[in-house]
Design a protein around this motif. Sequence first.
Motif, PDB file in Angstrom:
ATOM      1  N   PHE A 217      -5.969   0.426  -7.848  1.00 36.75           N
ATOM      2  CA  PHE A 217      -4.620  -0.471  -7.910  1.00 36.75           C
ATOM      3  C   PHE A 217      -3.500   0.215  -8.778  1.00 36.75           C
ATOM      4  O   PHE A 217      -4.094   0.657  -9.812  1.00 36.75           O
ATOM      5  CB  PHE A 217      -5.227  -1.843  -8.402  1.00 36.75           C
ATOM      6  CG  PHE A 217      -6.068  -2.781  -7.387  1.00 36.75           C
ATOM      7  CD1 PHE A 217      -5.541  -3.007  -6.360  1.00 36.75           C
ATOM      8  CD2 PHE A 217      -7.421  -2.857  -7.814  1.00 36.75           C
ATOM      9  CE1 PHE A 217      -6.220  -3.750  -5.486  1.00 36.75           C
ATOM     10  CE2 PHE A 217      -8.139  -3.796  -6.944  1.00 36.75           C
ATOM     11  CZ  PHE A 217      -7.476  -4.193  -5.697  1.00 36.75           C
ATOM     12  N   LEU A 218      -2.347  -0.074  -8.459  1.00 36.50           N
ATOM     13  CA  LEU A 218      -1.365   0.294  -9.365  1.00 36.50           C
ATOM     14  C   LEU A 218      -1.042  -0.973 -10.003  1.00 36.50           C
ATOM     15  O   LEU A 218      -0.357  -2.007  -9.492  1.00 36.50           O
ATOM     16  CB  LEU A 218      -0.175   1.041  -8.456  1.00 36.50           C
ATOM     17  CG  LEU A 218       0.978   1.279  -9.520  1.00 36.50           C
ATOM     18  CD1 LEU A 218       0.769   2.431 -10.459  1.00 36.50           C
ATOM     19  CD2 LEU A 218       2.170   1.436  -8.487  1.00 36.50           C
ATOM     20  N   ASP A 219      -1.436  -1.224 -11.380  1.00 34.32           N
ATOM     21  CA  ASP A 219      -1.156  -2.390 -11.946  1.00 34.32           C
ATOM     22  C   ASP A 219       0.325  -2.515 -12.553  1.00 34.32           C
ATOM     23  O   ASP A 219       1.075  -1.798 -12.662  1.00 34.32           O
ATOM     24  CB  ASP A 219      -1.918  -2.483 -13.218  1.00 34.32           C
ATOM     25  CG  ASP A 219      -3.465  -2.704 -12.747  1.00 34.32           C
ATOM     26  OD1 ASP A 219      -3.572  -3.527 -12.006  1.00 34.32           O
ATOM     27  OD2 ASP A 219      -4.212  -2.135 -13.239  1.00 34.32           O
TER      28      ASP A 219
ATOM     29  N   VAL B  18       5.209  10.195  -2.770  1.00 36.77           N
ATOM     30  CA  VAL B  18       6.335   9.981  -3.621  1.00 36.77           C
ATOM     31  C   VAL B  18       6.575  11.137  -4.545  1.00 36.77           C
ATOM     32  O   VAL B  18       5.627  11.756  -5.162  1.00 36.77           O
ATOM     33  CB  VAL B  18       5.629   8.739  -4.735  1.00 36.77           C
ATOM     34  CG1 VAL B  18       6.658   8.500  -5.779  1.00 36.77           C
ATOM     35  CG2 VAL B  18       5.352   7.503  -3.985  1.00 36.77           C
ATOM     36  N   ALA B  19       7.767  11.551  -4.308  1.00 32.78           N
ATOM     37  CA  ALA B  19       8.337  12.980  -4.956  1.00 32.78           C
ATOM     38  C   ALA B  19       8.370  12.845  -6.580  1.00 32.78           C
ATOM     39  O   ALA B  19       8.837  11.604  -7.088  1.00 32.78           O
ATOM     40  CB  ALA B  19       9.529  13.401  -4.540  1.00 32.78           C
TER      41      ALA B  19
ATOM     42  N   GLU C 293       0.647  -1.116   0.089  1.00 31.35           N
ATOM     43  CA  GLU C 293       0.051  -0.087  -0.086  1.00 31.35           C
ATOM     44  C   GLU C 293       0.842   1.277   0.119  1.00 31.35           C
ATOM     45  O   GLU C 293       1.703   1.463   0.770  1.00 31.35           O
ATOM     46  CB  GLU C 293      -0.835   0.170   1.277  1.00 31.35           C
ATOM     47  CG  GLU C 293      -1.785  -1.413   1.251  1.00 31.35           C
ATOM     48  CD  GLU C 293      -2.927  -1.247   2.381  1.00 31.35           C
ATOM     49  OE1 GLU C 293      -3.335   0.038   2.576  1.00 31.35           O
ATOM     50  OE2 GLU C 293      -3.216  -2.193   2.959  1.00 31.35           O
ATOM     51  N   VAL C 294       0.555   2.231  -1.027  1.00 28.91           N
ATOM     52  CA  VAL C 294       1.496   3.298  -1.189  1.00 28.91           C
ATOM     53  C   VAL C 294       0.658   4.366  -1.085  1.00 28.91           C
ATOM     54  O   VAL C 294      -0.365   4.580  -1.627  1.00 28.91           O
ATOM     55  CB  VAL C 294       2.095   3.183  -2.615  1.00 28.91           C
ATOM     56  CG1 VAL C 294       2.902   4.447  -2.796  1.00 28.91           C
ATOM     57  CG2 VAL C 294       2.979   1.949  -2.813  1.00 28.91           C
TER      58      VAL C 294
ATOM     59  N   SER D 109      -4.619   8.078  -2.474  1.00 31.13           N
ATOM     60  CA  SER D 109      -4.672   9.472  -2.692  1.00 31.13           C
ATOM     61  C   SER D 109      -4.586  10.226  -1.478  1.00 31.13           C
ATOM     62  O   SER D 109      -5.060   9.717  -0.496  1.00 31.13           O
ATOM     63  CB  SER D 109      -5.480   9.810  -3.789  1.00 31.13           C
ATOM     64  OG  SER D 109      -7.005   9.974  -2.954  1.00 31.13           O
ATOM     65  N   PRO D 110      -4.241  11.577  -1.631  1.00 31.40           N
ATOM     66  CA  PRO D 110      -4.346  12.323  -0.449  1.00 31.40           C
ATOM     67  C   PRO D 110      -5.783  12.531   0.125  1.00 31.40           C
ATOM     68  O   PRO D 110      -6.171  12.799   1.251  1.00 31.40           O
ATOM     69  CB  PRO D 110      -3.708  13.744  -0.890  1.00 31.40           C
ATOM     70  CG  PRO D 110      -3.073  13.404  -2.233  1.00 31.40           C
ATOM     71  CD  PRO D 110      -3.649  11.983  -2.722  1.00 31.40           C
TER      72      PRO D 110
END
Lengths: 327, 327
Positions: free
Chosen positions: A314-316, A240-241, A234-235, A307-308
């Motif tokens: 999902f990031l595939d 992430v810059a 989970e990100v 997201s904020p």
Amino acid sequence: MEKITLAMGNGGEENAKLIGLIQKYFANELLEKAEDGTLLSKLDSPVMSTDSFTITPLFFKGGDIGKLSIAGSCNDLAMMGAKPRFLSCSFIIEEGFLLKDFERILASMASELEKNVAFIVTGDTKVVPKGSCDGLYINVTGIGEQMADVSQRRIEEGDMVLVSGDIARHGASIFAAREGIELESEIESDCQSLWPLVADLLEAVEVKAMRDATRGGVAAVLNEWARAQNLCIEVNEEAVAIDEAIKGICEILGFDPFVLANEGTFVAVVRESESKDALKILKKHNPSAAIIGRVTSTYPARVVLKSPWGTRRFLDMPSGEILPRIC
Amino acid sequence: MEKITLAMGNGGEENAKLIGLIQKYFANELLEKAEDGTLLSKLDSPVMSTDSFTITPLFFKGGDIGKLSIAGSCNDLAMMGAKPRFLSCSFIIEEGFLLKDFERILASMASELEKNVAFIVTGDTKVVPKGSCDGLYINVTGIGEQMADVSQRRIEEGDMVLVSGDIARHGASIFAAREGIELESEIESDCQSLWPLVADLLEAVEVKAMRDATRGGVAAVLNEWARAQNLCIEVNEEAVAIDEAIKGICEILGFDPFVLANEGTFVAVVRESESKDALKILKKHNPSAAIIGRVTSTYPARVVLKSPWGTRRFLDMPSGEILPRIC
């Protein structure tokens, strides 16, 4: 002589001259002794890795194919917790290639070798007729000595995920260079050797897994890990810059920065208890480094972007053509 | 899927499928564990060697680029007295390449790996757009374990020079295939893995130096040795076997068989007292093997060919274009 000729790949007189030129840049005791192969010193925990480089353009903002070939191959070793030591180097050169460009690339390789304290110990040169390759392809195969047991199979639920800097630089800079985009001058590839940073990191904490986010970007790395361990990653997207100029290009062109390649930026997994110490080391080298997420069991084998605003997607695993020849 | 697509080099989903196909042919425990690199077992006397293969045509009488890439790289190790062990393999594939041809090449590599009892432990795939390379290029980098101290620096005056079979097969067969020469069907490349023969030889005698006579042929090997040791190598021309069909091609076209490439034939140097024992072993594998000459001090750094009629001429280091892309 101003251009590479077919005769320089003949195994005879002209070939010997080309090899002599290469040896001048890579000079070391082992390479001087090289015959059909080279005898190395004893290796206790050897790690082997290989990479061929076909990037276009050969010269780009932040590097060139020479720097990339050494950094890229040494980074593969570093990501396994291995100190780069012995490298082989094989050139496929198109007839007519400018010798001054070739020498510029050799010089760039030599300078990157120094940063890794690694040595080219054996090599090969092939010259192919005009039209049989596009300029220059380089294979670098590396042997390192493993200093720590770093492997994706060590990733567990509860671990934290870090990234060593802002992402998508390399892919965006190559794309901009190819398309002649105006922002080009602002976007520099992250192409760099990671061993010095990794050595610091390994001294400070126990790193469970590392992977430089090259082809397929951060999305590919996280999905490979999630699948390999059947866990969820989970990100937090906002952690992430991403450089503003790169964000701009991605928005206009519909690229996902998580899928764009990096060539000197990596993702690491550590225990939660060590994540702040790890971050401190990473930030010394790049202030954009961040803790970006956590390993959970929510959606096995999947990567989730939060997201904020609290939404999740999902990031595939990347698919389709993306950008060919970025490395 | 019938053809290699650009998407298969993207670092994502399609790339993973292509890698899965490759892993099927090279299956072994280490390759299964491969991440960015692969941890190997301890190596006491590692020898490293690299070779890229750009041969055209990809399929020829006696082999194909796959067989050649494994045999060629393992032979470089064998020539250093090293048993082939761990190999890396990197493919640069042109978009549109037929998958059935790619699989045929993988199968051929797998079969040659068995003969060497060697393993592909790590790899890389790049797919480049149509026109950026000619079909398929393969780099194989090998690590072997040295079993005997074999090196050109051991060559001394009085030593005998042997060749393991008749010469010029590979170069002549590739030339014939390209030009559609009628004799083509009779000429088969000598492409083969030499480790099994070398292992027998090392058990029987003390081999001082070995070199497979690839690009630049026997002429290049002998000249390199003569120069490296500042000694003279005197060769009895009639002792060197050459197939009749190959002699014919060379006479018509003005090729020197001493300059044409071999891919499974080597030159060896042993003490005079061991030369007959060495010959016995070589002849078991190929009846055309022969003692062809002697190391002297007559003309330092030169190679001399003695004809059956008592005349002598220098055999020079090859120069000029010869045949590009024969390996």
